[in-house]
Structure formats: C-alpha cells, structure tokens
Motif scaffolding. Structure first.
Motif, PDB file in Angstrom:
ATOM      1  N   CYS A  49      45.187 -29.693  -4.603  1.00  0.00           N
ATOM      2  CA  CYS A  49      43.752 -29.799  -4.278  1.00  0.00           C
ATOM      3  C   CYS A  49      43.511 -30.912  -3.265  1.00  0.00           C
ATOM      4  O   CYS A  49      42.718 -30.754  -2.343  1.00  0.00           O
ATOM      5  N   ARG A  50      44.182 -32.021  -3.444  1.00  0.00           N
ATOM      6  CA  ARG A  50      43.978 -33.177  -2.572  1.00  0.00           C
ATOM      7  C   ARG A  50      44.579 -32.972  -1.185  1.00  0.00           C
ATOM      8  O   ARG A  50      43.982 -33.337  -0.178  1.00  0.00           O
ATOM      9  N   LEU A  51      45.800 -32.415  -1.139  1.00  0.00           N
ATOM     10  CA  LEU A  51      46.548 -32.386   0.115  1.00  0.00           C
ATOM     11  C   LEU A  51      46.699 -31.007   0.741  1.00  0.00           C
ATOM     12  O   LEU A  51      47.253 -30.891   1.822  1.00  0.00           O
ATOM     13  N   GLY A  52      46.232 -29.978   0.050  1.00  0.00           N
ATOM     14  CA  GLY A  52      46.261 -28.637   0.619  1.00  0.00           C
ATOM     15  C   GLY A  52      47.461 -27.819   0.199  1.00  0.00           C
ATOM     16  O   GLY A  52      48.421 -28.317  -0.369  1.00  0.00           O
ATOM     17  N   ASP A  53      47.372 -26.534   0.493  1.00  0.00           N
ATOM     18  CA  ASP A  53      48.412 -25.563   0.159  1.00  0.00           C
ATOM     19  C   ASP A  53      49.563 -25.613   1.150  1.00  0.00           C
ATOM     20  O   ASP A  53      49.500 -26.289   2.166  1.00  0.00           O
ATOM     21  N   GLY A  54      50.578 -24.808   0.826  1.00  0.00           N
ATOM     22  CA  GLY A  54      51.661 -24.596   1.770  1.00  0.00           C
ATOM     23  C   GLY A  54      52.863 -25.507   1.582  1.00  0.00           C
ATOM     24  O   GLY A  54      53.812 -25.427   2.356  1.00  0.00           O
ATOM     25  N   TRP A  55      52.861 -26.314   0.573  1.00  0.00           N
ATOM     26  CA  TRP A  55      53.987 -27.208   0.328  1.00  0.00           C
ATOM     27  C   TRP A  55      55.155 -26.404  -0.245  1.00  0.00           C
ATOM     28  O   TRP A  55      54.962 -25.452  -0.986  1.00  0.00           O
ATOM     29  N   THR A  56      56.365 -26.812   0.058  1.00  0.00           N
ATOM     30  CA  THR A  56      57.532 -26.197  -0.572  1.00  0.00           C
ATOM     31  C   THR A  56      57.727 -26.838  -1.945  1.00  0.00           C
ATOM     32  O   THR A  56      57.307 -27.990  -2.160  1.00  0.00           O
ATOM     33  N   PRO A  57      58.351 -26.127  -2.877  1.00  0.00           N
ATOM     34  CA  PRO A  57      58.650 -26.740  -4.174  1.00  0.00           C
ATOM     35  C   PRO A  57      59.449 -28.037  -4.033  1.00  0.00           C
ATOM     36  O   PRO A  57      59.194 -29.013  -4.744  1.00  0.00           O
ATOM     37  N   HIS A  58      60.379 -28.048  -3.081  1.00  0.00           N
ATOM     38  CA  HIS A  58      61.191 -29.263  -2.869  1.00  0.00           C
ATOM     39  C   HIS A  58      60.321 -30.442  -2.446  1.00  0.00           C
ATOM     40  O   HIS A  58      60.479 -31.553  -2.930  1.00  0.00           O
ATOM     41  N   ARG A  59      59.393 -30.188  -1.544  1.00  0.00           N
ATOM     42  CA  ARG A  59      58.522 -31.270  -1.057  1.00  0.00           C
ATOM     43  C   ARG A  59      57.580 -31.765  -2.153  1.00  0.00           C
ATOM     44  O   ARG A  59      57.308 -32.964  -2.257  1.00  0.00           O
ATOM     45  N   ILE A  60      57.089 -30.853  -2.999  1.00  0.00           N
ATOM     46  CA  ILE A  60      56.242 -31.270  -4.120  1.00  0.00           C
ATOM     47  C   ILE A  60      57.074 -32.098  -5.100  1.00  0.00           C
ATOM     48  O   ILE A  60      56.621 -33.133  -5.584  1.00  0.00           O
TER      49      ILE A  60
END
Length: 150
Positions: A49-60
């Motif tokens: 919610c804070r940083l937006g969609d589209g992140w990879t699982p690894h980056r999260i």
C-alpha cells in the motif's frame, strides 16, 4: 567522536528499548487484527500500500529482512485469501510480481482500524505531538541502519 562507556550504555539502552517496543507493539497489534491475519501478512500488505505494486517476492523479502522461502509462504497465505496476486513478470518469465488486490487494501485498513482503540488509549498517555517529535530521529536511525544492511 568516540563513544565512552556511558555513551555506549545509553546507545545500547536506546536500541534495547526499540526492540522491546517492537515486540510488545507487534504482539498487541497481532492480537487485535482480524482472525487469521499475522503481523508478517499485514506488513506485506502495508508495504504494498505504501510503496506500490510490482515488487518481486525477492525484493519484498529483502525489504522485510526475511528469507525468500519465508516470504513465499507469506505470499501464498495472502494469495489464498485473495489479498494479493502473484503473477509472472511480463518482461522476465522466470520472475514473479506481486500486486495487492482491493480486498488486500481493505484488509490492511481493517487491521489498522482494529488497533485504533489501543491507539486512542495510547494517545491519552503520549500526545501525538510528543510522538511526532521523535519521528525524525527514528527515521534517521532507520535510514542509517537500512543503508548499512547487506
């Protein structure tokens, strides 16, 4: 500037208090959350919610300082509840991307709402202006630590 023994004691005390606050607040928050939600799951929803969609699982996983395996498990739980969608990356077939659903945003808001009674009680003891005054120091400490991690 070098830190003497009294300074080191104060510095250790500072981080010790932050750690204890983290444990106590995390436990209280998790107890208040809707049935079946964990702090780890909320943290992912809040992050998206804070940083937006589209992140990879690894980056999260890296942002949350957990293993990729732990993040995979958390994402599977969230996806099973319809709170996120994990889909193939259109530009790299090997990678995946995570998007929060409208239901996921609503769950994040419900979790925050669930802790509101405790926050109302908290603000009676610690006015928001006092807490706001501490935020710049805490944000600077977080940024410094974040810049030093692997």
């Amino acid at each position: 500037m070098s830190a003497g023994p009294k300074d080191m004691e104060a510095l250790f005390g500072f981080f010790n208090e932050i750690g204890i606050i983290s444990q106590l607040s995390g436990h209280a928050f998790e107890k208040a959350m809707p049935e079946g939600m964990t702090l780890a799951q909320f943290s992912v929803l809040n992050h998206l919610c804070r940083l937006g969609d589209g992140w990879t699982p690894h980056r999260i996983a890296r942002a949350m300082q957990v293993t990729k395996g732990a993040m995979t498990g958390t994402l599977k739980h969230l996806e099973g509840k319809g709170l996120v969608v994990v889909s193939p990356d259109p530009s790299d077939g090997r990678a995946k991307r995570v998007a929060i659903t409208d239901q996921g945003r609503a769950m994040r808001d419900a979790c925050i709402g669930a802790i509101a009674p405790m926050m109302q009680e908290f603000v009676q003891e610690f006015p928001a202006t006092h807490i706001a005054g501490a935020l710049p120091v805490l944000a600077a400490v977080r940024a410094w630590l974040d810049g030093r991690r692997n």
